[in-house]
Write a protein that holds these residues in place. Structure first.
Motif, PDB file in Angstrom:
ATOM      1  N   SER A 151       3.840   0.873   4.111  1.00 26.55           N
ATOM      2  CA  SER A 151       3.658   0.274   2.778  1.00 26.55           C
ATOM      3  C   SER A 151       2.335  -0.487   2.715  1.00 26.55           C
ATOM      4  CB  SER A 151       4.824  -0.668   2.465  1.00 26.55           C
ATOM      5  OG  SER A 151       6.032   0.060   2.389  1.00 26.55           O
ATOM      6  N   ARG A 152       2.035  -1.230   3.779  1.00 22.10           N
ATOM      7  CA  ARG A 152       0.776  -1.967   3.800  1.00 22.10           C
ATOM      8  C   ARG A 152      -0.420  -1.021   3.826  1.00 22.10           C
ATOM      9  NH1 ARG A 152       3.827  -5.362   7.303  1.00 22.10           N
ATOM     10  NH2 ARG A 152       2.916  -4.349   9.132  1.00 22.10           N
ATOM     11  N   GLY A 167       8.273   1.431   8.041  1.00 21.60           N
ATOM     12  CA  GLY A 167       8.214   1.426   6.582  1.00 21.60           C
ATOM     13  C   GLY A 167       7.323   0.316   6.060  1.00 21.60           C
ATOM     14  N   ASN A 168       7.463  -0.867   6.681  1.00 23.80           N
ATOM     15  CA  ASN A 168       6.618  -1.988   6.251  1.00 23.80           C
ATOM     16  C   ASN A 168       5.142  -1.711   6.518  1.00 23.80           C
ATOM     17  OD1 ASN A 168       8.854  -3.472   5.424  1.00 23.80           O
ATOM     18  ND2 ASN A 168       9.144  -4.400   7.461  1.00 23.80           N
ATOM     19  N   GLN A 169       4.860  -1.137   7.702  1.00 26.34           N
ATOM     20  CA  GLN A 169       3.459  -0.845   8.039  1.00 26.34           C
ATOM     21  C   GLN A 169       2.878   0.213   7.110  1.00 26.34           C
ATOM     22  OE1 GLN A 169       2.577  -0.330  12.298  1.00 26.34           O
ATOM     23  NE2 GLN A 169       4.604  -1.192  12.741  1.00 26.34           N
ATOM     24  N   ALA A 224      -0.486   2.071   2.651  1.00 28.46           N
ATOM     25  CA  ALA A 224      -0.600   2.716   1.343  1.00 28.46           C
ATOM     26  C   ALA A 224      -1.247   1.776   0.333  1.00 28.46           C
ATOM     27  CB  ALA A 224       0.784   3.165   0.863  1.00 28.46           C
ATOM     28  N   ALA A 225      -0.852   0.497   0.392  1.00 31.61           N
ATOM     29  CA  ALA A 225      -1.420  -0.478  -0.541  1.00 31.61           C
ATOM     30  C   ALA A 225      -2.901  -0.709  -0.283  1.00 31.61           C
ATOM     31  CB  ALA A 225      -0.654  -1.796  -0.434  1.00 31.61           C
TER      32      ALA A 225
END
Length: 649
Positions: free
Chosen positions: A120-121, A116-118, A123-124
């Motif tokens: 999110s990065r 999820g963290n990866q 996508a950002a």
């Protein structure tokens, strides 16, 4: 106690259970990797225990503590007192699987959280949506594999090939194929392929299938089965080919009186011609012309007498020149049946130094062939029909791929390959012999088929029923896209282009075998064509495996050899030294020969190397490198297929 995304009590219970019951290590090592443990000390402990398991060293508390001390890791895990703490933390070793499930589940949760963290990065960062989804799916798939293993990358097409579908043959033939395979404990692929070669020997040049318009397919086949030495190939050949040899003997006995009579007539006519020639030479005056005319007539009469050749159905390791001569003598019909593959070296020029493929190319296609002979004038064989039924060793299969012209001129494209699983070392002892009634039916039916077709000079024409022709059209529609660039058969387009014709030939043979004693009534039905198509699918799968093996490098071939041993023995962990002792062969002569194969298996995800062994102890041999086996290797084929299909979707 659960902390920082892991359950310390569950981790302690798993490790403690294995310390108490080392026999659990094999099962749990396939479920958990060192990275699955949330507490670093537990990961170090599990890594050491996995290495010990792979090396065949027991994972009891004393031995584990000793290994950790040797590796200077004992203090990292809390010292010997912590080993004692782990033992006390085990409620019962019987629940080790339950606690391992908790540890694995929490490890997946941590991976998903990291995912999820990866994402999110990503996508950002403005990454492409499709790329984002594909990346997420791949990471989820990896997270779903037990023990953190990566997805397996198939090691070529040579594994898990289908077994010859003997049930699709006519009853009397299917029963014999199954009985021979059972008695000899050999793959049904060998007896099944030889059964088709025997039908081809009986029918080749004597029957052809009319598909549509001017398209006619002869009924002769080239079959090659690939098996290692010691596979009882000769025993299977003897059981399958015996009726052919018996029919050949019967044909010789039946022809013998005509041969003797013709030889005697030729001898008498020759003497008469010689006598008339002498008389003409001595004649003079008005009687000379008459004597010359009589001598000419006598010579023509002697020349007109033809001595029938001794019938011959089967040859073995013949040269191309001998095969051509025999084809001319035998009306364009001959079979090469042998449990060895020496004929390929002969074709490649073992004796002449020059490859000569013409007779084997034209003998399959039925193309006009000119045969030059030293003692007689050149002859033409209008429709040669050559049959091949061979069993070769794997090394020969790899050799023929490099023989001049074999691929480029189309010889390999004409062969129906079978690459069965090697049964040596797993054969049952004391199997039932071939039932007398089964062998008798096979003998009688094949013998009858050979003799009933032997007298045909013009081939019998077998016609497809309308529905059967529609099936052929369907096959053509299915095959064509496979041959396109990037298609499934693009790399074997030469073989694939002859696939539909091979299916039609098999259908013709099945039709003849359905009625070996009653002529060949009616047309080839759609049901017969469907059975032939399913046999064709068997050969298509094996052709992919055979061509893949011919083109594979040594490292890949050795990797398959190692993987076959792992699958056969159910091995879940191993050392390099143990593996070498088990798989040593002509291609793997030294420990160093294993390195490329192990590298291939690592790269494809089948093996996971454990931490390098500790430095060599004084006076001792260094520990051998250790590996764990991917748990999916030993899953049922259907389960693995489902996982692969889910990942590909």
């Amino acid at each position: 106690m659960a902390s920082a995304g892991y359950d310390q009590a569950a981790e302690q219970a798993v490790i403690g259970a294995v310390l108490l019951a080392p026999n659990l290590m094999g099962e749990l090592a396939a479920i958990l990797s060192p990275d699955d443990f949330g507490r670093p000390a537990h990961g170090v402990l599990w890594q050491a225990m996995c290495s010990m398991h792979a090396a065949g060293t027991p994972t009891d508390p004393i031995t584990v503590a000793t290994r950790l001390a040797e590796n200077k890791d004992l203090n990292k895990v809390g010292g010997a007192p912590y080993i004692h703490t782990l033992l006390e933390a085990v409620p019962t070793s019987a629940n080790a699987g339950h606690y391992a499930g908790i540890v694995a589940d929490l490890a997946k949760r941590r991976k998903v959280a990291d995912l999820g963290n990866q994402l999110s990065r990503l996508a950002a960062s403005g990454a492409n949506v499709a790329e984002l989804v594909a990346t997420g799916r791949a990471m989820l798939d990896d997270a779903d594999v037990p023990g953190g293993w990566p997805a397996l990358i198939p090691l070529g097409r040579g594994r898990h090939l289908p077994t010859f579908p003997a049930d699709l043959l006519p009853g009397w033939l299917a029963e014999h194929v199954r009985a021979v395979a059972e008695f000899t404990q050999t793959p049904a692929d060998l007896a099944g392929s030889l059964a088709l070669a025997c039908l081809s020997t009986a029918a080749g040049g004597r029957a052809e299938v009319e598909v549509r318009g001017s398209w006619r397919e002869p009924t002769n086949l080239y079959t090659v089965v690939v098996l290692p030495p010691g596979s009882r190939k000769s025993a299977v050949f003897a059981a399958m080919v015996a009726p052919i040899l018996a029919a050949e003997k019967a044909m010789i006995e039946r022809t013998a009186p005509a041969i003797i009579e013709a030889e005697l007539a030729a001898k008498v006519a020759g003497k008469a011609a010689e006598k008339a020639s002498i008389a003409a030479a001595n004649a003079d005056g008005s009687g000379r012309d008459t004597a010359i005319a009589e001598a000419t007539a006598a010579a023509m009469n002697a020349e007109a007498i033809t001595v029938p050749v001794k019938p011959r159905l089967v040859a073995d390791d013949v040269t191309s020149e001998t095969a051509a001569s025999l084809l001319a003598e035998q009306g364009g019909r001959l079979a090469v049946l042998s449990p060895e593959g020496g004929i390929f070296a002969t074709i490649a020029g073992r004796y002449s130094g020059t490859p000569n493929l013409e007779v084997f190319l034209k003998g399959h296609a039925g193309d006009l062939m000119r045969v030059d002979r030293r003692s007689r004038e050149a002859e033409h064989v209008d429709k040669p029909a050559l049959t091949m039924g061979l069993a070769v060793q794997p090394e020969i299969l790899r050799d023929i791929a490099g023989m001049p012209g074999f691929r480029g001129l189309g010889l390999l494209a004409r062969i129906l390959f079978a690459v069965p699983e090697n049964t040596v070392g797993r054969r049952r002892i004391g199997t039932d012999p071939i039932p007398t009634e089964v062998a008798a039916a096979y003998q009688a039916n094949l013998h009858s088929l050979v003799l009933s077709l032997a007298g045909w000079t013009d081939p019998a024409v077998l016609v497809l029923a309308t529905e059967a022709n529609e099936r052929v059209l369907d096959i053509e529609r299915q095959v064509e896209p496979r041959l396109a660039p990037g298609g499934a058969w693009a790399h074997i387009v030469d073989w694939g282009s002859k696939y539909t014709g091979a299916v039609v030939r098999i259908a013709g043979l099945l039709h003849l075998a359905e009625n070996p004693n009653a002529g060949w009534p009616g047309t080839i039905t759609a049901e017969t064509l469907d059975r032939a198509a399913r046999i064709g699918e068997f050969y298509a799968a094996h052709a992919l495996g055979a061509f893949d093996d011919m083109g594979a490098d040594v490292a890949t071939r050795n990797a398959r050899h190692v993987l076959a041993w792992i699958e056969r023995t159910g091995t879940t962990a191993l050392t390099k030294r143990e593996l070498f002792r088990a798989v040593q062969c002509a291609q793997i002569k030294t420990m160093a020969d294993l390195d490329p194969a192990l590298a291939v298996l690592e790269a494809h995800g089948y093996l996971r190397p454990l931490d390098p062994p500790a430095p060599k102890r004084t006076g001792g041999r260094p520990p051998s490198p250790s590996y764990l086996v991917h748990p999916e290797v030993h899953r049922p084929a259907a389960t693995v297929h489902q996982i692969g299909a889910r990942r590909a979707s």
